[in-house]
Design an enzyme around this catalytic site. Structure first.
Site, mmCIF file in Angstrom:
data_model
loop_
_atom_site.group_PDB
_atom_site.id
_atom_site.type_symbol
_atom_site.label_atom_id
_atom_site.label_comp_id
_atom_site.label_asym_id
_atom_site.label_seq_id
_atom_site.Cartn_x
_atom_site.Cartn_y
_atom_site.Cartn_z
ATOM 1 N N ALA A 167 0.807 -1.221 0.000
ATOM 2 C CA ALA A 167 0.000 0.000 0.000
ATOM 3 C C ALA A 167 0.841 1.273 0.000
ATOM 4 C CB ALA A 167 -0.935 0.008 1.206
ATOM 5 N N ASP A 168 2.128 1.172 0.364
ATOM 6 C CA ASP A 168 2.960 2.367 0.438
ATOM 7 C C ASP A 168 4.399 2.003 0.062
ATOM 8 O OD1 ASP A 168 3.861 4.941 0.880
ATOM 9 O OD2 ASP A 168 3.947 4.744 3.062
ATOM 10 N N LEU A 169 4.603 1.666 -1.198
ATOM 11 C CA LEU A 169 5.928 1.264 -1.664
ATOM 12 C C LEU A 169 6.791 2.505 -1.846
ATOM 13 C CD1 LEU A 169 7.718 -1.089 -2.468
ATOM 14 C CD2 LEU A 169 6.902 -0.835 -4.823
#
Length: 238
Positions: A167-169
């Site tokens: 979700a937050d690379l």
């Protein structure tokens, strides 16, 4: 793969424990004060709320779930409770287990906790194994060679081929140990249905590119991004 998932209840708190790693976890473990001088604040990236902790001869990371953005002005540490299957710590614990079973490079989950602070709100935290000798990608951008960037592209592709959506690379959630890469912080991460549209993969890559650009600037991104994409697409490093 985690073979034994122990569920514990202490008053209004609920815990999942990976007994393949350790068994004697209590609610106190999720409070940094409990660890005293055996806890040290993680300083690189994120919103805070993460500590390195030492439990005997083992080293873990304790991370609280904290809100960011505008929502943090309303409630920094509590989330709406809509059923245990939606609790963030339990969801991350279980998605990490699934990725371990796929032989993907992620930290092993140790334990997950949540406590209902009201019928409609909860707080949560998770403990994972510390990846020894790891350095965030953000601290290495100027030191990596073409082979490293190519290997990182291959690593991200492994996750996407397994339908894993981070979700937050960003460059703080990628760690490097020697020549190997690991992804961390799978809050809100999931295994996507195979039939899902693939836009999320491009979104993942774009998010990583924005993060790298923010830390290193346009010139640096232009030097290595095509090599990264060659690795991701299965082309040669040259």
């Amino acid at each position: 793969m985690v073979e034994t998932e122990i569920f514990k209840r202490e008053n209004n708190s609920f815990i999942l424990v990976n007994s393949d790693v350790i068994g004697n976890v209590t609610t106190d473990w999720f409070t940094p004060e409990y660890w005293g001088d055996k806890a040290s604040l993680v300083g690189s990236g994120g919103r805070g709320g993460a500590w390195f902790i030492k439990a005997g001869d083992k080293e873990f990371v304790l991370r609280e779930y904290l809100r960011g953005g505008l929502a943090s002005h309303i409630s920094r540490k509590t989330y709406a409770y809509t059923g245990e299957h939606n609790v963030r710590s339990f969801s991350e614990f279980r998605v990490l287990n699934r990725m371990i079973s796929m032989d993907l490079p992620v930290p092993v989950p140790v334990a997950a906790w949540y406590r209902k602070v009201s019928p409609i709100q909860y707080r949560a935290a998770i403990i994972i194994e510390r990846i020894k000798g790891a350095t965030p990608l953000a601290d290495l951008i100027g030191k990596l060679d073409s082979g490293d960037w190519h290997a990182l592209g291959q690593t991200v592709r492994r996750f996407h081929d397994a339908d894993v959506r981070h979700a937050d690379l960003n460059c703080f959630n990628v760690l490097m140990v020697e020549k190997d890469f690991f992804l961390i912080d799978f809050d809100k991460g999931c295994i996507m249905p195979p039939s899902s549209r693939s836009n999320w993969k491009a979104d993942n890559l774009n998010r990583l590119a924005r993060s790298l650009k923010k830390v290193a600037g346009d010139a640096a991104l232009n030097r290595f991004w095509n090599v990264f994409l060659n690795g991701y697409e299965g082309s040669s490093a040259a």
